[in-house]
Design a protein around this motif. Structure first.
Motif, short mmCIF file in Angstrom:
data_model
loop_
_atom_site.label_atom_id
_atom_site.label_comp_id
_atom_site.label_asym_id
_atom_site.label_seq_id
_atom_site.Cartn_x
_atom_site.Cartn_y
_atom_site.Cartn_z
N ASP A 165 0.83 -1.21 0.00
CA ASP A 165 0.00 0.00 0.00
C ASP A 165 0.86 1.26 0.00
N ALA A 166 1.93 1.25 0.80
CA ALA A 166 2.80 2.43 0.86
C ALA A 166 3.54 2.65 -0.46
N SER A 167 3.76 1.57 -1.22
CA SER A 167 4.51 1.66 -2.47
C SER A 167 3.62 1.91 -3.68
N SER A 168 2.30 1.87 -3.49
CA SER A 168 1.38 2.12 -4.60
C SER A 168 1.50 3.57 -5.04
N PRO A 169 1.12 3.87 -6.29
CA PRO A 169 1.18 5.26 -6.77
C PRO A 169 0.42 6.20 -5.85
N TRP A 170 0.87 7.44 -5.80
CA TRP A 170 0.25 8.41 -4.91
C TRP A 170 -1.26 8.48 -5.14
N GLY A 171 -2.02 8.41 -4.05
CA GLY A 171 -3.46 8.57 -4.12
C GLY A 171 -4.22 7.33 -4.55
N THR A 172 -3.53 6.19 -4.72
CA THR A 172 -4.19 4.96 -5.14
C THR A 172 -3.74 3.79 -4.26
N THR A 173 -4.51 2.72 -4.32
CA THR A 173 -4.13 1.47 -3.66
C THR A 173 -4.37 0.33 -4.64
N ARG A 174 -3.34 -0.37 -4.98
CA ARG A 174 -3.47 -1.46 -5.95
C ARG A 174 -4.04 -2.71 -5.28
N SER A 175 -4.65 -3.56 -6.10
CA SER A 175 -5.29 -4.77 -5.61
C SER A 175 -4.32 -5.64 -4.82
N HIS A 176 -4.85 -6.31 -3.78
CA HIS A 176 -4.05 -7.20 -2.95
C HIS A 176 -4.10 -8.65 -3.43
N THR A 177 -4.68 -8.90 -4.59
CA THR A 177 -4.90 -10.28 -5.05
C THR A 177 -3.59 -11.06 -5.15
N LEU A 178 -2.56 -10.46 -5.71
CA LEU A 178 -1.29 -11.16 -5.86
C LEU A 178 -0.70 -11.52 -4.50
N VAL A 179 -0.73 -10.59 -3.55
CA VAL A 179 -0.19 -10.85 -2.22
C VAL A 179 -0.96 -11.96 -1.53
N ASN A 180 -2.29 -11.88 -1.57
CA ASN A 180 -3.12 -12.88 -0.87
C ASN A 180 -2.99 -14.26 -1.50
N THR A 181 -2.92 -14.32 -2.83
CA THR A 181 -2.78 -15.63 -3.49
C THR A 181 -1.43 -16.25 -3.20
N TRP A 182 -0.38 -15.42 -3.26
CA TRP A 182 0.96 -15.92 -2.92
C TRP A 182 0.99 -16.45 -1.50
N TRP A 183 0.43 -15.72 -0.55
CA TRP A 183 0.50 -16.15 0.84
C TRP A 183 -0.31 -17.42 1.07
N ALA A 184 -1.47 -17.55 0.42
CA ALA A 184 -2.27 -18.77 0.56
C ALA A 184 -1.50 -19.98 0.05
N LEU A 185 -0.83 -19.84 -1.08
CA LEU A 185 -0.04 -20.95 -1.62
C LEU A 185 1.18 -21.24 -0.76
N TRP A 186 1.78 -20.18 -0.19
CA TRP A 186 2.93 -20.38 0.69
C TRP A 186 2.53 -21.20 1.91
N LEU A 187 1.40 -20.85 2.54
CA LEU A 187 0.94 -21.62 3.70
C LEU A 187 0.58 -23.05 3.30
N ALA A 188 -0.08 -23.20 2.16
CA ALA A 188 -0.44 -24.55 1.70
C ALA A 188 0.80 -25.39 1.48
N SER A 189 1.85 -24.79 0.92
CA SER A 189 3.08 -25.55 0.68
C SER A 189 3.76 -25.94 1.99
N LEU A 190 3.69 -25.04 3.00
CA LEU A 190 4.28 -25.36 4.31
C LEU A 190 3.59 -26.57 4.94
N PHE A 191 2.27 -26.55 4.97
CA PHE A 191 1.53 -27.65 5.59
C PHE A 191 1.68 -28.94 4.78
N ALA A 192 1.71 -28.81 3.45
CA ALA A 192 1.90 -30.00 2.62
C ALA A 192 3.29 -30.60 2.82
N ASP A 193 4.28 -29.73 3.01
CA ASP A 193 5.64 -30.21 3.24
C ASP A 193 5.73 -30.99 4.55
#
Length: 255
Positions: A165-193
């Motif tokens: 959010d702090a790195s988004s262009p001034w006055g805007t907030t970019r979608s969090h979809t990439l962050v949330n999807t990455w984190w969901a897969l990261w947690l899934a990989s941890l538990f699967a491991d």
């Protein structure tokens, strides 16, 4: 815009260099934020290094998946009652490849973690310069949040979102979809491991048990590949966002 030479301070009006690089002032004010002791530092080099090492993790995981599949096929044949020297040679060969794959995964992961955390700490510091008040966790959690049990299940995501959010262009907030999807897969990989390690440890004695454990390893390594690919996209996107925001200069005045 940020100084084209040192990348630490705002460029002087009408110039591409800051006052310090021009020799006008020995102690210019930091660009953007007002947090004492912090200034912008380019994340580009560390970002590309982290992306390359994440690619090495993907390559090691792909090799591991191939070894897992060979192990799955070899132990499946043994579990079905196949006997003979050829069947046992296949199983031994699969075991050897799994050992090589595990070593490659360990080396690539350690190197990646070191560089990734250096990059993460830098983009966290830059985000503090962009927006000193937009962070819910202190800077120390940028590293500690990955290692403290329990809180490491959500602190890194929270910190990443604040950086995003702090790195988004001034006055805007970019979608969090990439962050949330990455984190969901990261947690899934941890538990699967963990599940794969449990099913493929010393308790796996019969060919059927090793066969089932190999299937879990295929799933675990595949999820790790997906998480690492999204991590590459995240690193490159966030690095570019910070670079573009730094080059855009200070926030536009409110109208």
């Amino acid at each position: 815009m940020i100084c084209a030479r040192c990348h630490h301070f705002a460029a002087a009006p009408g110039a591409t260099l800051c006052h310090r690089c021009l020799g006008d002032s020995p102690e210019p004010a930091p660009a953007f934020g007002s947090t004492p002791g912090l200034w912008l530092r380019s994340p580009v080099g560390l970002g590309w290094a982290a992306a390359v090492l994440l690619g090495a993790v993907v390559a090691a995981d792909l090799f591991a998946v191939w070894a897992d599949v060979l192990q799955y096929d070899a132990t499946g044949a043994l579990a079905d009652g196949e006997t003979g020297a050829a069947a046992f040679r296949r199983a031994d060969r699969a075991d050897e490849l799994l050992g090589v794959a595990a070593g490659a995964q360990a080396v690539s992961l350690v190197a990646c973690v070191i560089v990734y955390l250096c990059w993460f700490q830098r983009v966290r510091a830059n985000a503090q310069v962009f927006d000193p008040l937009g962070h819910r966790k202190s800077p120390g959690w940028a590293i500690g949040g990955w290692f403290v049990p329990v809180v490491n299940l959500w602190y890194p995501r929270r910190i990443t979102l604040d950086i995003w959010d702090a790195s988004s262009p001034w006055g805007t907030t970019r979608s969090h979809t990439l962050v949330n999807t990455w984190w969901a897969l990261w947690l899934a990989s941890l538990f699967a491991d963990r599940a794969g390690a449990t099913g493929y440890g010393d308790e796996a004695e019969s060919a059927a048990q090793v066969h089932d454990g190999a299937l879990r390893l295929i799933l675990s390594d595949s999820l790790d590949i997906a998480a690492a690919v999204l991590a590459i996209l995240l690193v490159l996107r966030l690095t570019r966002m910070q670079h573009e925001k730094a080059m855009a200069g200070t926030a536009p005045a409110a109208s």
